[in-house]
Design a protein around this motif. Structure first.
Motif, PDB file in Angstrom:
ATOM      1  N   VAL A 194      -0.566   3.582   6.417  1.00 57.40           N
ATOM      2  CA  VAL A 194      -0.533   4.913   5.791  1.00 57.40           C
ATOM      3  C   VAL A 194       0.068   5.931   6.774  1.00 57.40           C
ATOM      4  CG1 VAL A 194      -1.983   6.835   4.958  1.00 57.40           C
ATOM      5  CG2 VAL A 194      -2.411   4.491   4.153  1.00 57.40           C
TER       6      VAL A 194
ATOM      7  N   ILE B 188       0.868  -1.181   0.000  1.00 58.52           N
ATOM      8  CA  ILE B 188       0.000   0.000   0.000  1.00 58.52           C
ATOM      9  C   ILE B 188       0.902   1.229   0.000  1.00 58.52           C
ATOM     10  CG2 ILE B 188      -1.802   1.287   1.249  1.00 58.52           C
ATOM     11  CD1 ILE B 188      -2.754  -1.411   0.087  1.00 58.52           C
TER      12      ILE B 188
ATOM     13  N   ALA C 129      -3.963   7.134   0.176  1.00 58.25           N
ATOM     14  CA  ALA C 129      -3.533   5.750  -0.044  1.00 58.25           C
ATOM     15  C   ALA C 129      -3.647   5.363  -1.518  1.00 58.25           C
ATOM     16  CB  ALA C 129      -4.382   4.814   0.813  1.00 58.25           C
TER      17      ALA C 129
ATOM     18  N   ILE D 156      -4.440  -0.939   7.130  1.00 60.62           N
ATOM     19  CA  ILE D 156      -4.131   0.037   6.078  1.00 60.62           C
ATOM     20  C   ILE D 156      -3.953   1.426   6.695  1.00 60.62           C
ATOM     21  CG2 ILE D 156      -5.080   1.250   4.061  1.00 60.62           C
ATOM     22  CD1 ILE D 156      -6.283  -1.417   3.166  1.00 60.62           C
TER      23      ILE D 156
ATOM     24  N   TRP E  89      -3.208   1.893  -4.209  1.00 61.88           N
ATOM     25  CA  TRP E  89      -3.026   0.452  -4.344  1.00 61.88           C
ATOM     26  C   TRP E  89      -3.115   0.047  -5.812  1.00 61.88           C
ATOM     27  CZ3 TRP E  89      -7.313  -3.628  -4.065  1.00 61.88           C
ATOM     28  CH2 TRP E  89      -6.760  -4.926  -4.213  1.00 61.88           C
TER      29      TRP E  89
ATOM     30  N   VAL F 171       1.589   5.563  -0.576  1.00 63.32           N
ATOM     31  CA  VAL F 171       0.979   6.819  -0.185  1.00 63.32           C
ATOM     32  C   VAL F 171       1.420   7.917  -1.151  1.00 63.32           C
ATOM     33  CG1 VAL F 171       0.654   8.510   1.667  1.00 63.32           C
ATOM     34  CG2 VAL F 171       1.040   6.107   2.245  1.00 63.32           C
TER      35      VAL F 171
END
Ligand code: C2E
Ligand code: CA
Ligand code: CA
Ligand code: CA
Length: 277
Positions: free
Chosen positions: A92, A39, A61, A88, A63, A41
């Motif tokens: 983050v 994930i 975020a 998540i 993905w 940022v």
């Protein structure tokens, strides 16, 4: 009973199976991405209208699944349903603290804004975890802003609000995201434990269509300011929108006019120095 059974059967169309499978695959993919630390940022700058400089970055975020970027609106919903949002959210925050720490350390007035889902606030150790992550990342809680939407304040469970109160007591600021799109809006603003309001981009886009709803926008700004709150407007795409919002008292602006969200290594390169001047 026979009728009901028949209806159930009839209503289960092949398309629904396809959707169910797609969602199951996305959930599995998301779980894997979280485990593998995939994930990412991106950061979008927020510009102070007084100083005409970047005073904040919002962490958003990202993905990538099977070669394409899945929009956060979509995977955050999946994450909320599956409980993955907790990991998540933590990732983050951890990542953005690590990546922005040097920038934050240069000036105590700079802040990092992170989005928080209502589901995260249901965990009683949420506030503690946020403060732990900030401490581990050497980020002062006073330089942290948590963005929540109005719906979290409708949750009757008192520990939800208590989390936010606890964080505010430690210096963390709370921003009301998507302001103007909810139900209670102006009337209840006074009671909510928030420091900042973010005017939703749907209001900012009204500045194009020259709509009759403009008085709502200006009264939202004035109301928030009269309550002593800071006002950020999001979704600014044109200089005209920036000028209007500055003239009507917004404290800070954010939008594609200044920069799109960018990964850390392109964060400051992406900022266009055109707008407010
Ligand atoms: P948001 O918090 O309201 O974020 C603003 C969204 O508007 C972002 O979309 C941003 O890229 C987009 N945006 C910024 N400037 C402009 C502009 O000038 N014009 C237009 N048309 N759009 C602009 P993004 O990154 O796709 O995120 C969508 C939503 O997903 C966010 O809305 C937020 O609710 C959610 N989200 C993103 N990251 C996270 C996260 O880490 N945690 C949680 N809980 N939610 C997140
Ligand atoms: Ca936000
Ligand atoms: Ca928003
Ligand atoms: Ca939103």
């Amino acid at each position: 009973a026979k009728e009901a059974g028949k209806n159930c059967y009839l209503h289960f169309r092949p398309q629904m199976l396809a959707e169910l499978l797609a969602r199951t695959q996305l959930t599995a993919g998301l779980r894997r991405a979280v485990e593998l630390g995939q994930i990412m940022v991106h950061y979008q700058p927020v510009v102070s209208t007084e100083l005409l400089e970047v005073v904040q970055f919002e962490a958003l975020a990202r993905w990538q699944f099977e070669g394409k970027l899945i929009p956060p609106d979509e995977f955050i919903r999946i994450a909320e349903r599956s409980g993955l949002i907790r990991d998540i959210g933590a990732e983050v925050l951890r990542r953005s603290c690590a990546e922005l720490q040097p920038w934050l350390a240069e000036d105590p007035a700079r802040t990092l804004a992170v989005n928080v889902s209502g589901v995260q606030l249901l965990h009683r150790d949420f506030a503690e975890r946020v403060l732990d992550i900030a401490a581990c990342g050497d980020v002062d809680p006073h330089q942290l802003v948590l963005e929540v939407t109005e719906s979290v304040f409708f949750d009757p469970r008192s520990h939800v609000i208590a989390q936010l109160e606890g964080l505010r007591a430690a210096g963390v600021r709370v921003a009301l995201d998507d302001f103007g799109t909810g139900y209670s809006s102006l009337g209840r603003l006074q009671e909510l434990p928030v420091d900042i309001v973010k005017i939703d981009k749907s209001f900012v886009s009204l500045l194009h269509t020259g709509a009759e709803k403009l008085p709502i926008l200006t009264s939202m700004i004035h109301m928030a300011r009269s309550l002593g709150l800071k006002v950020t407007a999001e979704g600014i795409e044109t200089p005209e929108q920036a000028h209007y919002l500055i003239a009507h008292g917004c404290d800070a602006l954010q939008g594609f006019l200044f920069s799109r969200p960018e990964p850390d290594d392109r964060r400051e390169l992406g900022i266009r120095h055109t707008a407010a001047a």
